[in-house]
Design an enzyme around this catalytic site. Sequence first.
Site, PDB file in Angstrom:
ATOM      1  N   HIS A 191      72.148  59.616 -24.320  1.00 12.78           N
ATOM      2  CA  HIS A 191      73.090  60.465 -24.094  1.00 12.78           C
ATOM      3  C   HIS A 191      72.699  61.697 -23.556  1.00 12.78           C
ATOM      4  O   HIS A 191      73.310  62.895 -23.445  1.00 12.78           O
ATOM      5  CB  HIS A 191      73.517  60.987 -25.691  1.00 12.78           C
ATOM      6  CG  HIS A 191      73.730  60.080 -26.721  1.00 12.78           C
ATOM      7  ND1 HIS A 191      74.648  59.215 -26.311  1.00 12.78           N
ATOM      8  CD2 HIS A 191      73.240  59.853 -28.018  1.00 12.78           C
ATOM      9  CE1 HIS A 191      74.740  58.324 -27.708  1.00 12.78           C
ATOM     10  NE2 HIS A 191      73.904  58.498 -28.450  1.00 12.78           N
ATOM     11  N   HIS A 227      78.287  55.959 -28.436  1.00 16.43           N
ATOM     12  CA  HIS A 227      77.305  54.645 -28.607  1.00 16.43           C
ATOM     13  C   HIS A 227      78.185  53.371 -28.210  1.00 16.43           C
ATOM     14  O   HIS A 227      77.595  52.075 -28.476  1.00 16.43           O
ATOM     15  CB  HIS A 227      77.145  54.412 -30.149  1.00 16.43           C
ATOM     16  CG  HIS A 227      76.236  55.880 -30.713  1.00 16.43           C
ATOM     17  ND1 HIS A 227      76.699  56.619 -31.307  1.00 16.43           N
ATOM     18  CD2 HIS A 227      74.883  55.959 -30.463  1.00 16.43           C
ATOM     19  CE1 HIS A 227      75.770  57.467 -31.753  1.00 16.43           C
ATOM     20  NE2 HIS A 227      74.748  57.213 -31.240  1.00 16.43           N
TER      21      HIS A 227
END
Length: 333
Positions: free
Chosen positions: A57, A221
């Site tokens: 991320h 995700h």
Amino acid sequence: MRRQILNQPETAPEEALEGLALTNPTLVRYDRARGIVTRATPAKDKVGLVSGGGSGHEPLHAGFVGHGMLDVAVPGAVFASPTALQVHEGTVAADSGRGVVQIVKNYTGDVLNFEIAGELAGDDNAVATETVLVDDDLATQTADDDGPGRRGTAAVLAVEKLCGASAEAGADLHTVAEIGRRVARTARTLAFALSAGTHPGGTAPAFTLEPGEVELGVGIHGERGTGRVPFADADTLVSRLVDPLVAELGLVRGSAVIALVNGLGGAYPIELSIAARAVHRQLGGRGITVARSLAGSYVTSLDMVGISLTLLPADADLLPLWDAPVRTPALTW
């Protein structure tokens, strides 16, 4: 296999963190032994802030370590929670005597390991901790109180910035935590993707789309969204985010917001600026003021091509905290 700039997929997070620290030696240090990223010069006599979660991320969270934001970031493997021991080490490292706020995105592994770490830190009253749970993803909002609740996504950036400014200003542990909880309660995020991300060393993206499809409501995700909508121009796609967020937050003419236009990894800057233009125009057309805004890739999902939009009601007392100085590898003003 998709071609990627890697050595070994399994060592990618650690090598990236080492590269981050080498590029920003006056801001951060990477402690490989403890699996944490700290400020190059630890802060003194302030409430500490620690956050973390799976890699993939970037620049979240390690890129937000520095003055005005985090004291410590705790990275896990790609899309995997750091261990409770890592989080404990990070919590102890973040403490300068006034306690530590743990900022946690709402994913089961992260929540469990931060909870265990908080208990470990509190043994023998070693470190006082409070937790801020970030759960801003509108796509996962349900009426089921027994479920895991909304996912934590890009509103974590606002939580870390505003809590960080409060801590730098000398606020106590409870006050800093309450700022974060207030932001988490009132911010909402929604995202769409034109294509999914591919894990390091992976052979295929997390999901595939037909050329005329867009996945609405994706997670960071690589989770599938709530449905697919037709591909369209930027203004139309952005309206798919703006409209439900405005309705959810009850924004009306005269409201003001902080707006975060966030790239999910594969959207390039010209696309993000066009999306930001659409957000400003669509909110302005409703008489809603964008008091502050950011456009950039801050909370990504590997190389996912898409954007998320976070809206946070801009109460007058939050704006000075937003404007307060910050100096980190990924965010500085």
